[in-house]
Design a protein around this motif. Structure first.
Motif, PDB file in Angstrom:
ATOM      1  N   UNK A   1       5.130   5.046  -1.757  1.00  0.00           N
ATOM      2  CA  UNK A   1       4.032   6.182  -2.047  1.00  0.00           C
ATOM      3  C   UNK A   1       2.969   5.799  -2.540  1.00  0.00           C
ATOM      4  N   UNK A   2       1.480   5.878  -2.546  1.00  0.00           N
ATOM      5  CA  UNK A   2       0.186   5.183  -2.494  1.00  0.00           C
ATOM      6  C   UNK A   2       0.225   5.108  -3.848  1.00  0.00           C
ATOM      7  N   UNK A   3      -0.512   4.055  -4.008  1.00  0.00           N
ATOM      8  CA  UNK A   3      -0.678   3.932  -6.437  1.00  0.00           C
ATOM      9  C   UNK A   3      -2.382   3.408  -6.175  1.00  0.00           C
TER      10      UNK A   3
ATOM     11  N   UNK B   1      -0.793   0.784  -0.860  1.00  0.00           N
ATOM     12  CA  UNK B   1       0.722   0.913  -0.345  1.00  0.00           C
ATOM     13  C   UNK B   1       2.099  -0.237   0.356  1.00  0.00           C
ATOM     14  N   UNK B   2       3.096  -0.028   0.332  1.00  0.00           N
ATOM     15  CA  UNK B   2       3.632   0.905  -1.116  1.00  0.00           C
ATOM     16  C   UNK B   2       2.946   1.010  -2.323  1.00  0.00           C
TER      17      UNK B   2
ATOM     18  N   UNK C   1       2.054  -3.144  -0.093  1.00  0.00           N
ATOM     19  CA  UNK C   1       0.970  -4.722   2.003  1.00  0.00           C
ATOM     20  C   UNK C   1      -0.465  -3.364   1.683  1.00  0.00           C
ATOM     21  N   UNK C   2      -0.482  -2.953   2.321  1.00  0.00           N
ATOM     22  CA  UNK C   2      -2.005  -1.407   2.817  1.00  0.00           C
ATOM     23  C   UNK C   2      -2.756  -1.769   1.711  1.00  0.00           C
TER      24      UNK C   2
ATOM     25  N   UNK D   1       2.498   4.933   8.227  1.00  0.00           N
ATOM     26  CA  UNK D   1       2.895   5.447   6.757  1.00  0.00           C
ATOM     27  C   UNK D   1       1.564   5.662   6.356  1.00  0.00           C
ATOM     28  N   UNK D   2       1.092   4.462   5.893  1.00  0.00           N
ATOM     29  CA  UNK D   2      -0.130   4.319   4.783  1.00  0.00           C
ATOM     30  C   UNK D   2      -1.155   5.503   5.592  1.00  0.00           C
TER      31      UNK D   2
END
Length: 471
Positions: A161-163, A215-216, A221-222, A249-250
């Protein structure tokens, strides 16, 4: 009525008490008066309709429940396949995972609880003798809670998930993580993060207009920088190279998060390396609701290393005769700057004024006070928007403005970098030959890779977002 049929017709009567009295008195002394059970044949061998009716009531309850479950499952699947459902890919995938998990959670109790219980109740009516089976049913009922817990734990694939890391303490944590405690500060991919974090932590731009996402969530990583009110996104190139699956995904997660802003403004500005842009175009071809509006070639990244920054700090720059180095007068100069900006239709005057108020900028003016040339700071951390007005060109004002802007950045402890579009051949050649500029080369496995790799070429794209009613 079916429930009471089962309760009372399975209850004790004279025949059932006599039938089980010896067993109950032996193993449950003094507790043999209240029980339920299905006795289908009397001691004389006669079929007992009372027990049969109770079992039919029990079976009809199970049949009704199963019919409801099957019907609901059918309607849910039909809803998933409906063309009227306006879900994003991420939401649809999540709902499907939840549905599949619920199906498994339905099957497990059927196999370990309902069918064994139905068997132990119905089989004696058919003349089947039960010996070991009742013990297997007890074991099955014992294992069911454990198996059900595993379904909950592992049944639904947990998507990363995004943070958000915009808050000061979170932002410091992110910078510490991605720069390895400062050891990777000199890596180009970390320049935007360092400059933006310094501005935010110092209370500067963008005054609530910038958000940062990883993300994650646990170990990003992104990383994406989002200047709201456009929305305008820049993606960070990972130090370890791209993971295409994770990148896709990101990007999906970012688009899902930005949907309200996209619905409001109807467009997206995306700055990222060529690999990230390629993945976005894949999403577009797979049905993401975007139409390409603008793409302006390939942008080549340039930066100043620590030695180059030290050199430019020590240089004393002077304006040519008839001009002076000055500061931007926001009230007087911002409209002129915005009027010659190629992307003024996509970025309102308000955004330019925010940047001028909060970020470094330099300008050249004639001795009469007329605006001649300028260089600004982008909210994503680079020096940008270099421009010389037509009457003042050919006098070195643009190069002077860029050198002064770089000097300001270097003195403030910021990373100095810029992007130059490849079809601006003269500027690209001049920057490559300039002793105070370097070209970004990605580093993989500890070795410098070729500068023509896609991950170190930058792209700037504008997409029109097809709002819900337009899809």
């Amino acid at each position: 009525s079916r429930f009471f049929n089962c309760l009372f017709n399975y209850g004790p009567d004279e025949e059932t008490i006599v039938y089980v009295q010896e067993f109950l008195h032996k193993d449950f002394t003094g507790e043999g008066q209240n029980f339920i059970g299905a006795l289908y044949f009397s001691t004389e061998g006669e079929f007992r309709m009372r027990a049969f009716m109770a079992t039919m009531g029990f079976n009809s309850i199970m049949a009704v429940c199963m019919s409801v479950i099957v019907s609901c499952s059918y309607f849910i699947i039909a809803h998933f396949r409906s063309k009227n459902v306006q879900w994003s890919g991420k939401t649809k995938k999540m709902q499907q995972h939840l549905f599949y998990t619920l199906v498994i959670q339905m099957i497990i109790p059927m196999v370990f609880v309902y069918f064994p219980c139905a068997g132990i109740i119905n089989l004696p009516m058919l003349g089947c003798r039960l010996n070991v089976f009742p013990n297997l049913v007890s074991a099955s009922l014992t294992f069911f809670p454990l198996i059900d817990a595993f379904i909950i734990m592992f049944g639904v694939p947990m998507s990363p998930s995004l943070r958000e890391f915009t808050a000061p303490n979170q932002l410091r944590e992110l910078v510490e993580f991605l720069t390895g405690g400062g050891q990777l500060n000199d890596r180009f991919e970390n320049f935007a993060l360092q400059n933006i974090s310094k501005w935010i932590l110092a209370g500067g731009f963008p005054k609530g207009h910038m958000r940062i996402f990883g993300y994650p969530a646990d170990e990003p990583y992104y990383v994406y920088f989002v200047e709201e009110n456009h929305p305008h996104i820049q993606g960070r190139t990972p130090s370890g190279g791209h993971d295409r699956k994770l990148l896709k995904q990101s990007l999906r997660a970012m688009l899902e998060m930005l949907t309200p802003e996209l619905e409001k403004h109807g467009q997206l500005l995306l700055e990222a390396d060529y690999s990230s842009n390629g993945i976005f175009l894949e999403l577009q071809s797979e049905g993401a609701p975007f139409d390409s509006v603008y793409a302006d070639g390939v942008f080549i990244p340039f930066f100043m290393d620590e030695e180059q920054k030290r050199k430019i700090v020590d240089i004393e720059f002077k304006a040519p005769e008839g001009y002076r180095i000055d500061s931007v007068d926001i009230a007087e100069d911002s409209e002129t700057m915005h009027s010659v900006w190629p992307f003024r239709a996509l970025s309102p005057l308000e955004i330019l004024r925010y940047r001028l108020e909060s970020l470094p900028s330099v300008c050249m003016k004639s001795d009469e006070g007329d605006l001649a040339a300028w260089e600004l700071s982008h909210s994503f951390g680079q020096i940008t928007h270099l421009f010389t007005l037509e009457p003042h060109r050919g006098k070195g004002l643009g190069l002077l403005a860029e050198n002064l802007m770089a000097q300001v950045f270097a003195r403030e402890g910021l990373q100095v970098y810029k992007y130059v579009v490849d079809h601006n051949v003269d500027v690209v050649r001049g920057t490559m030959k300039h002793p105070l500029w370097s070209t970004w080369k990605s580093v993989k496995n500890g070795k410098e890779s070729d500068e023509k790799e896609e991950d170190i070429l930058w792209s700037f794209n504008i997409f029109k977002y097809r709002r819900g009613k337009e899809n």
